[in-house]
Design a protein around this motif. Structure first.
Motif, PDB file in Angstrom:
ATOM      1  N   THR A  47       0.739  -1.028  -0.088  1.00 37.12           N
ATOM      2  CA  THR A  47      -0.033  -0.015   0.040  1.00 37.12           C
ATOM      3  C   THR A  47       0.878   1.195  -0.143  1.00 37.12           C
ATOM      4  OG1 THR A  47      -0.170   0.025   2.266  1.00 37.12           O
ATOM      5  CG2 THR A  47      -2.155  -1.068   1.172  1.00 37.12           C
ATOM      6  N   PRO A  49       5.312   2.438  -0.543  1.00 37.76           N
ATOM      7  CA  PRO A  49       6.693   1.859  -0.278  1.00 37.76           C
ATOM      8  C   PRO A  49       7.513   2.592   0.634  1.00 37.76           C
ATOM      9  CG  PRO A  49       6.263   3.430  -2.291  1.00 37.76           C
ATOM     10  CD  PRO A  49       4.959   2.856  -1.531  1.00 37.76           C
ATOM     11  N   ASN A  77      18.006  10.512   2.109  1.00 40.60           N
ATOM     12  CA  ASN A  77      17.502  10.516   0.743  1.00 40.60           C
ATOM     13  C   ASN A  77      16.881   9.540   0.116  1.00 40.60           C
ATOM     14  OD1 ASN A  77      17.462  11.222  -2.134  1.00 40.60           O
ATOM     15  ND2 ASN A  77      19.014  12.935  -1.804  1.00 40.60           N
ATOM     16  N   VAL A  78      15.353   9.383  -0.148  1.00 41.68           N
ATOM     17  CA  VAL A  78      14.626   8.557  -0.331  1.00 41.68           C
ATOM     18  C   VAL A  78      14.947   7.962  -1.693  1.00 41.68           C
ATOM     19  CG1 VAL A  78      12.492   7.352  -0.440  1.00 41.68           C
ATOM     20  CG2 VAL A  78      12.825   9.108   1.300  1.00 41.68           C
ATOM     21  N   ALA A  79      14.902   9.214  -2.500  1.00 41.73           N
ATOM     22  CA  ALA A  79      15.182   8.896  -4.028  1.00 41.73           C
ATOM     23  C   ALA A  79      16.514   8.491  -4.350  1.00 41.73           C
ATOM     24  CB  ALA A  79      15.301  10.311  -4.707  1.00 41.73           C
ATOM     25  N   PHE A  82      15.993   4.541  -3.414  1.00 38.08           N
ATOM     26  CA  PHE A  82      15.478   3.603  -4.374  1.00 38.08           C
ATOM     27  C   PHE A  82      16.144   3.606  -5.719  1.00 38.08           C
ATOM     28  CE2 PHE A  82      11.117   4.468  -2.197  1.00 38.08           C
ATOM     29  CZ  PHE A  82      10.916   3.166  -1.786  1.00 38.08           C
TER      30      PHE A  82
ATOM     31  N   SER B 293       7.928   8.322 -15.057  1.00 42.28           N
ATOM     32  CA  SER B 293       7.911   7.099 -15.826  1.00 42.28           C
ATOM     33  C   SER B 293       8.766   6.050 -15.401  1.00 42.28           C
ATOM     34  CB  SER B 293       8.327   7.224 -17.330  1.00 42.28           C
ATOM     35  OG  SER B 293       9.309   8.171 -17.559  1.00 42.28           O
ATOM     36  N   GLU B 295      10.325   3.722 -12.047  1.00 44.83           N
ATOM     37  CA  GLU B 295       9.574   2.730 -11.397  1.00 44.83           C
ATOM     38  C   GLU B 295       8.573   3.217 -10.284  1.00 44.83           C
ATOM     39  OE1 GLU B 295      12.801   3.075 -11.713  1.00 44.83           O
ATOM     40  OE2 GLU B 295      13.589   1.280 -12.738  1.00 44.83           O
ATOM     41  N   GLU B 297       7.723   2.924  -7.098  1.00 41.12           N
ATOM     42  CA  GLU B 297       8.263   3.280  -6.063  1.00 41.12           C
ATOM     43  C   GLU B 297       9.145   4.840  -6.062  1.00 41.12           C
ATOM     44  OE1 GLU B 297       9.240   0.386  -7.091  1.00 41.12           O
ATOM     45  OE2 GLU B 297       8.178  -0.863  -5.739  1.00 41.12           O
ATOM     46  N   ILE B 298       9.828   5.038  -7.065  1.00 38.10           N
ATOM     47  CA  ILE B 298      10.435   6.430  -7.366  1.00 38.10           C
ATOM     48  C   ILE B 298       9.362   7.395  -7.711  1.00 38.10           C
ATOM     49  CG2 ILE B 298      11.778   7.662  -8.974  1.00 38.10           C
ATOM     50  CD1 ILE B 298      13.597   4.996  -8.783  1.00 38.10           C
ATOM     51  N   TYR B 300       6.449   7.249  -6.697  1.00 40.18           N
ATOM     52  CA  TYR B 300       5.673   7.733  -5.270  1.00 40.18           C
ATOM     53  C   TYR B 300       6.449   8.888  -4.615  1.00 40.18           C
ATOM     54  CZ  TYR B 300       4.178   7.563  -0.439  1.00 40.18           C
ATOM     55  OH  TYR B 300       3.760   7.748   0.867  1.00 40.18           O
ATOM     56  N   VAL B 301       7.661   8.660  -4.547  1.00 42.83           N
ATOM     57  CA  VAL B 301       8.599   9.606  -3.859  1.00 42.83           C
ATOM     58  C   VAL B 301       8.473  11.127  -4.812  1.00 42.83           C
ATOM     59  CG1 VAL B 301      11.123  10.360  -3.546  1.00 42.83           C
ATOM     60  CG2 VAL B 301      10.315   7.943  -3.082  1.00 42.83           C
ATOM     61  N   ILE B 332      -1.644   1.466  -6.106  1.00 43.78           N
ATOM     62  CA  ILE B 332      -2.814   2.151  -5.329  1.00 43.78           C
ATOM     63  C   ILE B 332      -2.070   3.368  -4.820  1.00 43.78           C
ATOM     64  CG2 ILE B 332      -2.665   0.582  -3.312  1.00 43.78           C
ATOM     65  CD1 ILE B 332      -5.932   2.568  -4.468  1.00 43.78           C
ATOM     66  N   TYR B 333      -0.868   3.304  -4.320  1.00 44.65           N
ATOM     67  CA  TYR B 333      -0.201   4.372  -3.494  1.00 44.65           C
ATOM     68  C   TYR B 333       0.232   5.553  -4.673  1.00 44.65           C
ATOM     69  CZ  TYR B 333       3.862   1.817  -4.966  1.00 44.65           C
ATOM     70  OH  TYR B 333       4.899   1.128  -5.439  1.00 44.65           O
ATOM     71  N   ALA B 569      13.413  15.357  -1.659  1.00 45.28           N
ATOM     72  CA  ALA B 569      14.117  13.976  -1.988  1.00 45.28           C
ATOM     73  C   ALA B 569      14.387  13.266  -0.762  1.00 45.28           C
ATOM     74  CB  ALA B 569      15.372  14.338  -2.879  1.00 45.28           C
ATOM     75  N   VAL B 574       8.607  13.080   1.916  1.00 44.97           N
ATOM     76  CA  VAL B 574       7.692  12.079   1.694  1.00 44.97           C
ATOM     77  C   VAL B 574       6.702  11.865   2.773  1.00 44.97           C
ATOM     78  CG1 VAL B 574       7.495   9.603   1.506  1.00 44.97           C
ATOM     79  CG2 VAL B 574       9.215  10.732   0.417  1.00 44.97           C
TER      80      VAL B 574
END
Lengths: 438, 903
Positions: A47, A49, A77-79, A82, B293, B295, B297-298, B300-301, B332-333, B569, B574
């Motif tokens: 739901t 990440p 830094n989350v970006a 990932f 465009s 992934e 997860e990216i 989402y960030v 969904i996220y 970032a 987030v």
């Protein structure tokens, strides 16, 4: 703080640890338990990440049958995190020769530990270029792409190359035949309303390059994009030749491309890595040539019958053809019986995805085959909610066609030894998310 | 073809460890290497292989780089548990750090920095000094990061040995990767220090911007992140910087792009020329869109960040709304975030398109997404006055589909639309009334009833409609009852005929005599009195004009937004929370040497850190280190103080040999706070005094203990035991208390587990504890369990689920109690305090002069507590009502809340 990770875990779908590496002391070794109990074993999975549990945050991605989990306790830094995972997986794949899954990890765990030590230090990503790492991290049992060349000897200047300004190419490469392969791969994304109007349409393209070039060559790529052409005609004070020019909405480049030079001169110049890599990505929204038009009519006849008619028009040149065309038309869950009539290809009902799947292996341009299907439904009692129709989805590949009209005008190779190179260019357009609401 | 390492995971017999030991000492190289691989495999799956420490370390002196790396990996994991043996490795490390092969030199320094054992750290300094000046850039870039590692272990040492200066020199290094790592290290050190260490001058700035071009993608991120703190002197400098950063927007790495965006946005604040700003916005849009465009997860960030960016610069993506249209297969996220941004970007120009999309989403499968889509339509209506009518017609179309939850959600938003545009769209009420009987969610029902009451004079059969609800009045949830009461009064005031008069009798009777909900009763009495004394006054009160509501889609406060934009970032951007809100880490204080008084302070903290350090070295694998981030402020937590060698606790740990107990390595020290209650006074305990208290930190329950030895003899060998109790509280590990000399004291935090030794019978707050030591008899004492330490961090509920739970519980599960002496003088302080005890604020409601607060909390096995506090802020007297599936816990709860409110 550009720290990307305090710890990284590779877990299988049951939550067993396959690999773990702690980079920092600020998270505990058993944080993975928290991940298991609070995310993996709950409905939370998938739901979001990025999740906080206690004092720690977890970022996770699933790749084939492996969860890669990063744990941090700082404002990381989350970006970066990932992206690091994505690049690391690409690196592992290039080492394993393809697949990245639970078995591959177990079979190469020593190598992965070694790589994890090298590509991240104290949570800071370091050099992740496969070309360079393969110079000095090799494992028996792992096929090196340079196996034809002597790799047993430690490369004396490996360390200089890791840290060098051209950190993605090693020196002293020699090829008998100097060749460059360019693949222009475009994905068309389409969202069309049931009335046939285009809601959203764009092309994301990438230029994949395979280089087998000796020495340290300088390459320059010319495309038929508007800005590049204008700049060129300015410099040469010569009007642009007529012909189709296209406008790129955005371009991003592999780290080998000199961005400052691109910004000022609008030329794509670079020293390429050896072997295969993704040179650039681009996005176009204007003037997209859609290869296919889909015209569906779906009639619900009472509560137990449906009539589905779909016509697909190919709108590219008559001499070209598309391959692997698949059209998925959703039907309700309670579908009982189907019968089809197609003018081309084969159609069947796939209960696992609740879709009528119509496949056409070879689809010539300027044709319009049709499929009509009779669908019988089991009448269910309390069907409170009417069936919400998911969109029709389409897959295809059209070789020698670009939906954007992008063409390579030239690829120049300079090397001080002045050898000749052979350049090969291929074009292909694929379906990205090609959806037609019905 | 790939490797075949999986064979190392296959376990042999039970005698695995002795077998491995033998293989590790084999004379054959290959056999030793295979054995080390097996050890690493065992370590990976979580087996404790620390007992092989000496044997593995013996394999360290090898020419084989692969084997060496494996041994080093083992050391990183186990050195902390074997600090005395770790010294065995020092010689090899030091030798390796002078190896002719730069890879080995770097490896040695890199690994030593990861081993947080004082003895190793001592020996690290000299090699590190050499490596910082090494000829090989690979070694220098590794050494640069190593300084940051060392600073984390011992900041003082770094400053004393002049490493900071060497690090600053590396900024001018001719190798870009060395520069990047040095910048990363300095930025991190700066972040953890209160002194100015790494100040970016315009000179460094320009040098680093030049280095950007040559750096690896990650190096560019380090540099951009560090530079984003730089404040340009004027608009011209800002423009200059931006010009040099913009090429980064074309980078394929999303982290580089976002860091560049962060830096550009920061500098844009200074730029005055609107042309330049407009131009920059134009340049930033395409790269931001391209992130979508990547992934999911990216994406989402990126979406969470775009959400922030469009709040500050709405023009950037004003024309790009189409790219936020949801794809059917988006996770969904991603869909939820896209929806949020679509609302923000919706304008009179694009609203038609947006509405078509929302309408499409409202027919999808995922219920949460559908609800959010319906709500989005309502939010657009409130935001865009000119589009309100179109929004309403879409909502009406959706109501006609008759999907239950769509209808209910639509009615909830239509109520808001009526509030926003009074006397405009009432013509649709008739349509709404048609779906009256399908409503089953409290919020939807309450909304519909509100609409009927508010427009009673225009609905011919308003009385009939309300009457249909009245039959079930006693069973309705409180929210609906309250609305029913008000609506009936409104109806009566607007149509004072016979029907409504009878209805009002029924309602008032129900709401006063038949209910035990104080809100309902109070409200009913007020209405009753008003109606009976002065109906005109009642009209003025009940039918008063309501304040207009506004759009909430740009919710963030400007100052918070500023802070979040400076953190693009990162996690902060987030979560949409400032970093302090979720980071517990404290800054390393390095002023110790400069501050004499502080040195004294740390002297008094000696015994504490002694204990903490002892607890930090049980012979467990590093797998047993939970929540080490829980460092608390306080002298003992200062990592600058090298903890004295403490053989006693080590031995203790060895003897008890706990294998799977949860013992935090960085044990939080006792925080400065109220003193612990004395449970065993010295007079009873032959001079031993024990004070203790249960506390909860970072999701774990601890028993915080203070031992004071006032007797004449040293005491040692402390052990603790808990009797069976309601919550099954038991120690998760052995008690870690060093020998106590006469006159000394020690504090410790004992991690606890629950549901271990449960007692039968009714819930009780009694906790019986027994403590013994080698010198005295066993001491027994009683403690009181405060319920709130069990409330988990996951206790937060959404409003809707709170309401649903409240409704689903029978009224017999509601218990209330009055605390005549408790006062809530500051709402914020109380909310913070309760939140700290994991009682989460849900909503606040004004009720006459009283404030009603709602909170949720949860016990470990998921038992929810729904809490209602009613009070007049600042005046004594708090009434607390709770609803829970376990009402027998209520007395415990009241005890605990009373204690919390008293503080």
């Amino acid at each position: 703080m550009p720290v990307a990770a305090s710890a990284i875990y590779f877990l299988n779908l049951r939550g067993d640890v396959l690999i773990n590496r702690l980079y920092r002391d600020d998270v505990g070794g058993n944080m993975v338990d928290a991940f298991r109990t609070h995310i993996m074993q709950t409905k939370e999975l998938g739901t979001c990440p990025v999740r906080q549990i206690g004092g720690c945050s977890f970022f996770y991605m699933r790749i084939s049958n492996v969860y890669i989990v990063i744990v941090v306790s700082s404002n990381a830094n989350v970006a970066c995190a990932f992206k690091f995972v994505v690049e690391a997986v690409a690196l592992f794949k290039s080492y394993f020769g393809g697949a990245f899954d639970e078995d591959a990890i177990r079979n190469n765990f020593v190598l992965i530990y070694e790589l994890l030590d090298e590509i991240m230090d104290f949570g800071y990503p370091q050099n992740l270029s496969p070309e360079i790492l393969k110079l000095y991290i090799t494992q028996e049992g792992v096929r090196s792409p340079f196996s034809s060349k002597p790799t047993d000897k430690p490369v004396p200047n490996a360390t200089l190359q890791v840290t060098g300004a051209v950190g993605w190419r090693r020196e002293g490469l020699v090829y008998k035949k100097n060749e460059v392969f360019l693949d222009i791969v475009e994905s068309v994304n389409l969202l069309m309303s049931s009335k046939g109007s285009v809601l959203r349409c764009d092309v994301t393209g990438k230029i994949l390059m395979k280089c087998f070039l000796s020495g340290m060559p300088d390459l320059k790529l010319g495309l038929n994009d508007k800005i590049g052409l204008e700049k060129e005609s300015q410099i040469k004070s010569r009007p642009t030749k007529s012909g189709k020019t296209i406008e790129l909405d955005d371009v991003t480049f592999h780290q080998c491309v000199n961005l400052t030079r691109f910004n000022s001169e609008k030329t794509v110049s670079f020293v390429p890595p050896d072997g295969e890599f993704e040179l650039m990505k681009y996005r176009i929204t204007e003037g997209v040539n859609l290869p296919f038009r889909v015209l569906p009519t779906i009639k619900e006849l009472g509560r137990t019958r449906m009539e589905v008619n779909v016509k697909v028009k190919s709108v590219f040149g008559a001499k070209m053809f598309a391959l692997g065309v698949v059209i998925k038309i959703p039907v309700p869950k309670q579908t009982a019986k189907t019968s089809f009539q197609v003018t081309s290809g084969r159609a069947k009902y796939n209960a696992a995805i609740d879709c009528l799947v119509w496949k056409i292996r070879k689809f010539p341009g300027q044709t319009e085959p049709t499929m009509s299907a009779d669908v019988e439904l089991i009448s269910t009692m309390a069907e409170k909610k009417s069936w919400t129709r998911p969109p029709i989805q389409m897959e295809f590949q059209v070789p020698m066609f670009t939906a954007s009209g992008l063409r390579v005008r030239f690829l120049k190779v300079w090397e001080k030894s002045g050898y000749n190179t052979v350049e090969w260019v291929r074009y292909i357009t694929k379906a990205g998310s090609y959806e037609i609401r019905c | 073809m790939s490797g075949h390492d999986s064979k190392y995971f296959s376990t042999t017999k039970k005698g695995e460890i002795p077998e491995l030991k033998e293989e590790l000492n084999s004379q054959y190289k290959d056999k030793r290497k295979d054995a080390v691989k097996k050890v690493i495999a065992a370590m990976t799956v979580g087996k404790d292989v620390s007992s092989l420490f000496t044997d593995v370390v013996n394999c360290m002196q090898t020419e084989n780089l692969e084997l060496k790396k494996l041994v080093y990996l083992y050391l990183i994991n186990y050195a902390k548990s074997q600090p005395d043996l770790a010294i065995l490795a020092v010689n090899t490390f030091v030798k390796d750090s002078q190896d002719p092969n730069p890879l080995i030199r770097a490896l040695a320094v890199r690994t030593m920095g990861c081993i947080r054992v004082d003895k190793i750290t001592e020996y690290l300094c000299d090699p590190l000094q050499r490596c910082l000046k090494d000829d090989d850039p690979y070694v220098r870039k590794t050494a640069a990061i190593c300084v940051a590692k060392l600073y984390d272990i011992n900041a003082e040492l770094v400053e004393d040995r002049g490493f900071l200066e060497s690090l600053k020199d590396l900024i001018s290094d001719n190798n870009p990767m060395v520069v990047a790592n040095a910048v990363a290290a300095l930025a991190e050190i700066q972040e953890n220090s209160n002194r100015p260490i790494f100040e970016i001058t315009s000179h460094t700035l320009s040098k680093l911007l030049t280095a950007l071009n040559e750096c690896t993608e990650w190096g560019q991120v380090f540099i951009l992140d560090a530079l984003s703190r730089y404040k340009a002197a004027d608009a011209r400098e800002a423009e200059n910087i931006v010009e040099r950063v913009t090429p980064r927007l074309q980078h394929a790495n999303c982290a580089v792009v976002l860091s560049a965006v962060k830096m550009i946005l920061q500098q844009m604040e200074l730029i005055t020329s609107t042309d330049v700003v407009r131009n920059l916005c134009k340049k930033m849009a395409p790269p931001l869109v391209t992130l979508l465009s990547a992934e999911p997860e990216i994406q989402y960030v990126a979406l969470r960040n775009i959400n922030l960016i469009v709040q500050r610069r709405p023009t950037i993506l004003a024309h790009e709304i189409k790219v936020f249209f949801c794809k059917y297969n988006d996770p969904i996220y991603v869909k939820m975030e896209k929806l949020e941004i679509m609302i923000k970007l919706a304008s009179d120009r694009n609203i038609d398109q947006v509405l078509l999309e929302f309408k499409e989403y409202a027919t999808e499968v995922d219920v949460d997404f559908v609800r959010k889509a319906v709500r989005a339509i309502g939010r657009c209506a409130i935001k865009l006055e000119r589009a309100a009518e179109r929004c309403i017609s879409v909502l009406l179309e959706l109501i006609k589909i008759k999907v239950n939850y769509v209808v209910q959600e639509a009615i909830i938003v239509i109520k808001d639309i009526f509030r926003r545009y009074p006397n405009t769209y009432e013509s649709i009420i008739a349509t709404l009334c048609e779906s009256l009987d399908t409503l089953d969610e409290p919020e939807a029902k309450a909304s519909m009833i509100w609409i009927i009451g508010e427009y009673a004079e225009r609905i011919d059969n308003a009385d009939e409609l309300l009457e249909s609800f009245l039959e079930s009045f006693p069973e309705e949830p409180a929210q609906v009852q309250l609305q029913l009461l008000t609506a009936t009064v409104k109806l009566f005031l607007k149509k004072p005929t016979e029907g409504p008069q009878q209805m009002i009798q029924v309602v008032l009777n129900n709401a006063t005599v038949e209910t035990d909900n104080p809100d309902l009763r109070d409200r009913a009495y007020i209405y009753w009195r008003l109606l009976s004394t002065d109906p005109e006054a009642a009209k003025d009160v009940v039918l008063a004009e309501k304040p207009v509501i506004s759009d909430d889609s740009n919710q963030l406060e400007p100052t918070l937004l500023d802070e979040l934009l400076a953190n693009i970032a990162t996690l902060s951007s987030v979560y949409h929370k400032p970093p302090e809100a979720f980071i517990t880490r404290v800054k390393t204080t390095t002023q110790r040497t400069e501050d004499e008084e502080y040195a004294e302070g740390s002297e008094t903290g000696y015994s504490e850190s002694h204990v903490a350090d002892g607890a930090a070295s049980p012979p467990t694998s590093s797998d047993n280190v939970p929540y080490a981030a829980a460092r608390q402020p306080g002298p003992a937590a200062t990592p600058t103080q090298p903890a004295p060698a403490a053989p006693v606790p080590d031995l203790l740990g060895d003897l008890i040999g706990l294998d799977n107990a949860i013992v935090p390595v960085d044990q939080p020290s006792t925080p400065a706070g109220p003193p612990l209650p004395v449970l065993l006074p010295a007079s009873t305990g032959q001079g031993l005094q024990i004070s203790a208290h249960l506390t909860r930190r970072d999701g774990q329950i601890f028993y915080s203990l203070l031992f004071e030895n006032n007797s004449q003899i040293p005491l040692d060998g402390f052990m603790i035991q808990f009797n069976k109790n309601t919550f099954g509280l038991a120690a998760a590990g052995p008690l870690q208390v060093p020998q106590l000399q006469p006159g000394s004291s020690a504090t410790t935090l004992l991690p606890m587990v629950v549901f271990q030794n449960l007692s039968q019978g009714p819930p009780s707050s009694l906790l019986q504890v027994a403590v013994k030591n080698n010198q005295q008899p066993v001491w027994y004492f009683n403690d009181k369990i405060s319920l709130h330490v069990f409330f988990t961090e996951e206790g937060r509920m959404e409003r809707a689920s709170f309401l649903e739970t409240w409704r689903s519980l029978p009224d017999s599960n509601e218990v209330s109690r009055d605390f005549p002496n408790a006062v809530i003088s500051s709402v914020e302080a109380t909310l913070d305090q309760l939140a700290a005890s994991n009682m989460f604020f849900i909503a606040r409601r004004k009720h006459a002069n009283q404030d009603v607060f709602y909170f949720s909390a949860k016990l470990p096995k998921g038992t929810p507590f729904l809490i209602e506090l009613t009070t007049v802020v600042g005046n004594p007297g708090v009434k607390s009502a709770i609803k829970t599936p376990n009402p027998e816990m209520a007395p415990l709860f009241f005890e605990s809340i009373e204690a919390l409110l008293r503080v």
